[in-house]
Each structure stands twice: as C-alpha cells, then as structure tokens.
Design a protein around this motif. Structure first.
Motif, PDB file in Angstrom:
ATOM      1  N   VAL A  34       0.776  -1.135  -0.028  1.00 18.13           N
ATOM      2  CA  VAL A  34      -0.028   0.000   0.118  1.00 18.13           C
ATOM      3  C   VAL A  34       0.598   1.164   0.017  1.00 18.13           C
ATOM      4  O   VAL A  34       0.645   2.181  -0.502  1.00 18.13           O
ATOM      5  CB  VAL A  34      -0.943   0.000   1.255  1.00 18.13           C
ATOM      6  N   TYR A  35       1.679   1.391   0.932  1.00 16.63           N
ATOM      7  CA  TYR A  35       2.484   2.636   1.145  1.00 16.63           C
ATOM      8  C   TYR A  35       3.967   2.557   0.751  1.00 16.63           C
ATOM      9  O   TYR A  35       4.654   1.375   0.554  1.00 16.63           O
ATOM     10  CB  TYR A  35       2.520   2.965   2.463  1.00 16.63           C
ATOM     11  N   ASN A  36       4.633   3.646   0.199  1.00 15.69           N
ATOM     12  CA  ASN A  36       6.035   3.596   0.122  1.00 15.69           C
ATOM     13  C   ASN A  36       6.741   3.619   1.650  1.00 15.69           C
ATOM     14  O   ASN A  36       6.070   3.905   2.288  1.00 15.69           O
ATOM     15  CB  ASN A  36       6.676   4.735  -0.753  1.00 15.69           C
ATOM     16  N   ARG A  37       7.887   3.611   1.642  1.00  9.13           N
ATOM     17  CA  ARG A  37       8.586   3.494   2.914  1.00  9.13           C
ATOM     18  C   ARG A  37       8.092   2.454   3.706  1.00  9.13           C
ATOM     19  O   ARG A  37       8.229   2.522   5.008  1.00  9.13           O
ATOM     20  CB  ARG A  37       8.832   4.765   3.569  1.00  9.13           C
ATOM     21  N   GLN A  38       7.930   1.341   3.119  1.00  5.60           N
ATOM     22  CA  GLN A  38       7.345   0.087   3.982  1.00  5.60           C
ATOM     23  C   GLN A  38       7.891  -1.152   3.124  1.00  5.60           C
ATOM     24  O   GLN A  38       8.195  -0.994   2.152  1.00  5.60           O
ATOM     25  CB  GLN A  38       6.055   0.018   4.391  1.00  5.60           C
ATOM     26  N   THR A  39       7.926  -2.324   3.894  1.00 11.07           N
ATOM     27  CA  THR A  39       8.410  -3.319   3.343  1.00 11.07           C
ATOM     28  C   THR A  39       7.245  -4.468   3.475  1.00 11.07           C
ATOM     29  O   THR A  39       6.614  -4.490   4.698  1.00 11.07           O
ATOM     30  CB  THR A  39       9.649  -4.166   4.094  1.00 11.07           C
ATOM     31  N   ILE A  40       6.888  -5.295   2.609  1.00  7.99           N
ATOM     32  CA  ILE A  40       6.073  -6.470   2.596  1.00  7.99           C
ATOM     33  C   ILE A  40       6.869  -7.767   2.566  1.00  7.99           C
ATOM     34  O   ILE A  40       7.521  -7.768   1.785  1.00  7.99           O
ATOM     35  CB  ILE A  40       4.562  -6.269   1.678  1.00  7.99           C
ATOM     36  N   GLN A  41       6.235  -8.509   3.418  1.00  4.45           N
ATOM     37  CA  GLN A  41       6.768  -9.942   3.116  1.00  4.45           C
ATOM     38  C   GLN A  41       5.517 -11.003   3.444  1.00  4.45           C
ATOM     39  O   GLN A  41       4.841 -10.686   4.358  1.00  4.45           O
ATOM     40  CB  GLN A  41       7.822 -10.408   4.087  1.00  4.45           C
ATOM     41  N   VAL A  42       5.059 -11.762   2.426  1.00  2.00           N
ATOM     42  CA  VAL A  42       4.162 -12.815   2.396  1.00  2.00           C
ATOM     43  C   VAL A  42       4.722 -14.216   2.171  1.00  2.00           C
ATOM     44  O   VAL A  42       5.573 -14.554   1.453  1.00  2.00           O
ATOM     45  CB  VAL A  42       2.869 -12.624   1.261  1.00  2.00           C
ATOM     46  N   SER A  43       4.452 -14.994   3.057  1.00  2.00           N
ATOM     47  CA  SER A  43       4.687 -16.642   3.003  1.00  2.00           C
ATOM     48  C   SER A  43       3.707 -17.311   2.755  1.00  2.00           C
ATOM     49  O   SER A  43       2.495 -17.211   3.184  1.00  2.00           O
ATOM     50  CB  SER A  43       5.524 -16.796   4.286  1.00  2.00           C
ATOM     51  N   LEU A  44       3.802 -18.485   1.925  1.00  2.00           N
ATOM     52  CA  LEU A  44       2.969 -19.564   1.589  1.00  2.00           C
ATOM     53  C   LEU A  44       3.284 -20.583   2.841  1.00  2.00           C
ATOM     54  O   LEU A  44       4.693 -21.206   2.794  1.00  2.00           O
ATOM     55  CB  LEU A  44       2.986 -20.039   0.138  1.00  2.00           C
ATOM     56  N   MET A  45       2.213 -21.029   3.503  1.00  2.00           N
ATOM     57  CA  MET A  45       2.410 -21.954   4.530  1.00  2.00           C
ATOM     58  C   MET A  45       1.900 -23.123   4.330  1.00  2.00           C
ATOM     59  O   MET A  45       0.602 -23.134   3.598  1.00  2.00           O
ATOM     60  CB  MET A  45       1.777 -21.396   5.905  1.00  2.00           C
ATOM     61  N   GLN A  46       2.429 -24.168   4.604  1.00  2.00           N
ATOM     62  CA  GLN A  46       1.840 -25.518   4.371  1.00  2.00           C
ATOM     63  C   GLN A  46       1.844 -26.351   5.648  1.00  2.00           C
ATOM     64  O   GLN A  46       3.072 -26.418   6.336  1.00  2.00           O
ATOM     65  CB  GLN A  46       2.736 -26.598   3.381  1.00  2.00           C
ATOM     66  N   ASN A  47       0.800 -26.469   6.177  1.00  2.00           N
ATOM     67  CA  ASN A  47       0.653 -27.202   7.635  1.00  2.00           C
ATOM     68  C   ASN A  47       1.268 -26.293   8.778  1.00  2.00           C
ATOM     69  O   ASN A  47       2.037 -26.798   9.416  1.00  2.00           O
ATOM     70  CB  ASN A  47       0.954 -28.625   7.674  1.00  2.00           C
ATOM     71  N   ASN A  48       1.281 -25.020   8.515  1.00  2.00           N
ATOM     72  CA  ASN A  48       1.689 -23.891   9.420  1.00  2.00           C
ATOM     73  C   ASN A  48       3.243 -23.786   9.110  1.00  2.00           C
ATOM     74  O   ASN A  48       3.748 -23.318  10.164  1.00  2.00           O
ATOM     75  CB  ASN A  48       1.199 -24.044  10.881  1.00  2.00           C
ATOM     76  N   TYR A  49       3.927 -24.332   8.205  1.00  2.00           N
ATOM     77  CA  TYR A  49       5.386 -24.163   7.969  1.00  2.00           C
ATOM     78  C   TYR A  49       5.639 -23.283   6.738  1.00  2.00           C
ATOM     79  O   TYR A  49       4.907 -23.848   5.849  1.00  2.00           O
ATOM     80  CB  TYR A  49       6.041 -25.460   8.116  1.00  2.00           C
ATOM     81  N   PRO A  50       6.544 -22.291   6.874  1.00  2.00           N
ATOM     82  CA  PRO A  50       6.602 -21.601   5.601  1.00  2.00           C
ATOM     83  C   PRO A  50       7.598 -22.399   4.324  1.00  2.00           C
ATOM     84  O   PRO A  50       8.263 -23.307   4.895  1.00  2.00           O
ATOM     85  CB  PRO A  50       7.607 -20.263   6.074  1.00  2.00           C
ATOM     86  N   VAL A  51       6.984 -22.229   3.570  1.00  2.00           N
ATOM     87  CA  VAL A  51       7.548 -22.997   2.173  1.00  2.00           C
ATOM     88  C   VAL A  51       8.200 -21.923   1.306  1.00  2.00           C
ATOM     89  O   VAL A  51       9.555 -22.280   0.876  1.00  2.00           O
ATOM     90  CB  VAL A  51       6.401 -23.748   1.485  1.00  2.00           C
ATOM     91  N   ILE A  52       7.553 -20.883   0.785  1.00  2.00           N
ATOM     92  CA  ILE A  52       8.225 -19.994   0.169  1.00  2.00           C
ATOM     93  C   ILE A  52       7.809 -18.532   0.394  1.00  2.00           C
ATOM     94  O   ILE A  52       6.688 -18.360   1.260  1.00  2.00           O
ATOM     95  CB  ILE A  52       7.926 -19.969  -1.397  1.00  2.00           C
ATOM     96  N   SER A  53       8.444 -17.554   0.186  1.00  2.00           N
ATOM     97  CA  SER A  53       8.135 -16.111   0.362  1.00  2.00           C
ATOM     98  C   SER A  53       8.141 -15.207  -0.583  1.00  2.00           C
ATOM     99  O   SER A  53       8.838 -15.532  -1.651  1.00  2.00           O
ATOM    100  CB  SER A  53       8.883 -15.569   1.583  1.00  2.00           C
ATOM    101  N   ALA A  54       7.817 -14.094  -0.613  1.00  2.00           N
ATOM    102  CA  ALA A  54       7.601 -13.048  -1.564  1.00  2.00           C
ATOM    103  C   ALA A  54       7.917 -11.833  -0.799  1.00  2.00           C
ATOM    104  O   ALA A  54       7.463 -11.332   0.341  1.00  2.00           O
ATOM    105  CB  ALA A  54       6.510 -12.733  -2.345  1.00  2.00           C
ATOM    106  N   PHE A  55       8.917 -10.962  -1.172  1.00  2.00           N
ATOM    107  CA  PHE A  55       9.288  -9.603  -0.563  1.00  2.00           C
ATOM    108  C   PHE A  55       9.354  -8.473  -1.369  1.00  2.00           C
ATOM    109  O   PHE A  55       9.548  -8.647  -2.647  1.00  2.00           O
ATOM    110  CB  PHE A  55      10.496  -9.960   0.023  1.00  2.00           C
TER     111      PHE A  55
END
Length: 106
Positions: A34-55
């Motif tokens: 949404v905003y500049n001056r921020q960072t986002i990170q999203v993880s795809l979770m399989q059975n509550n364990y992170p598998v991949i992320s995007a940043f």
C-alpha cells in the motif's frame, strides 16, 4: 472474493485450502503493498510451516508488487494458506491474489 472453487476445498472464512487428495499441487500468489517506505513479506504456509516467501521493499515506490509460485507434494487434508509476515497489502481481490490447483493425483 472467490472466483473459482471447484470442490469447495478453499474455505473463504479461514482463507485455507485443504487438499482433497494426495498429489502434486501448484500454488501462486501476487500481492501489492500500500505505502512507500514500507516493506512487505508474504509466506505460503503448508501445515503452518513456511515453504516460500515473496518480498517487496523499495522505499521509493508507492505500489510495489511481489509474486511467487511453487509445486508442492501434499497429502490428503494438508493445509495451505498465505501469511502476511510484515507490511500492509492493497485491499481487494483485484490487487492481491492466491491460486492453487491439483496438477497430478498420486
């Protein structure tokens, strides 16, 4: 908003996909910050364990996007969901999406 949910294996209330059978599944997601001056990170979770992320973390860009995708071996009733690790996402299904489907049953 759910556009396609054949078999109803994606639960809109919890935003969790539950595998109906063992197999190889394809998942992908695309998110927009949404905003500049921020960072986002999203993880795809399989059975509550992170598998991949995007940043996305360019401090001078207002609406930067991040995407990723993966093939997963899943057992029957394994669960997949997205987890926002940090930042704020642009609202609405037109900007941030999540897709998954069975590629090959085992």
């Amino acid at each position: 908003q759910v556009l396609v949910n054949i078999g109803n294996h994606f639960d809109l209330a919890s935003s969790i996909f539950v595998a109906p059978r063992k197999g190889i599944y394809s998942f992908s997601f695309h998110v927009v910050k949404v905003y500049n001056r921020q960072t986002i990170q999203v993880s795809l979770m399989q059975n509550n364990y992170p598998v991949i992320s995007a940043f996305a973390g360019d401090q001078d860009v207002t609406r930067e996007a991040a995407s990723n995708g993966v093939l997963l071996l899943m057992e029957r009733e394994d669960k997949v969901h997205l987890k926002l690790e940090r930042g704020n996402l642009m609202g609405g299904w037109k900007y941030s999406t999540f897709s998954g489907f069975l590629v090959f049953p085992l």
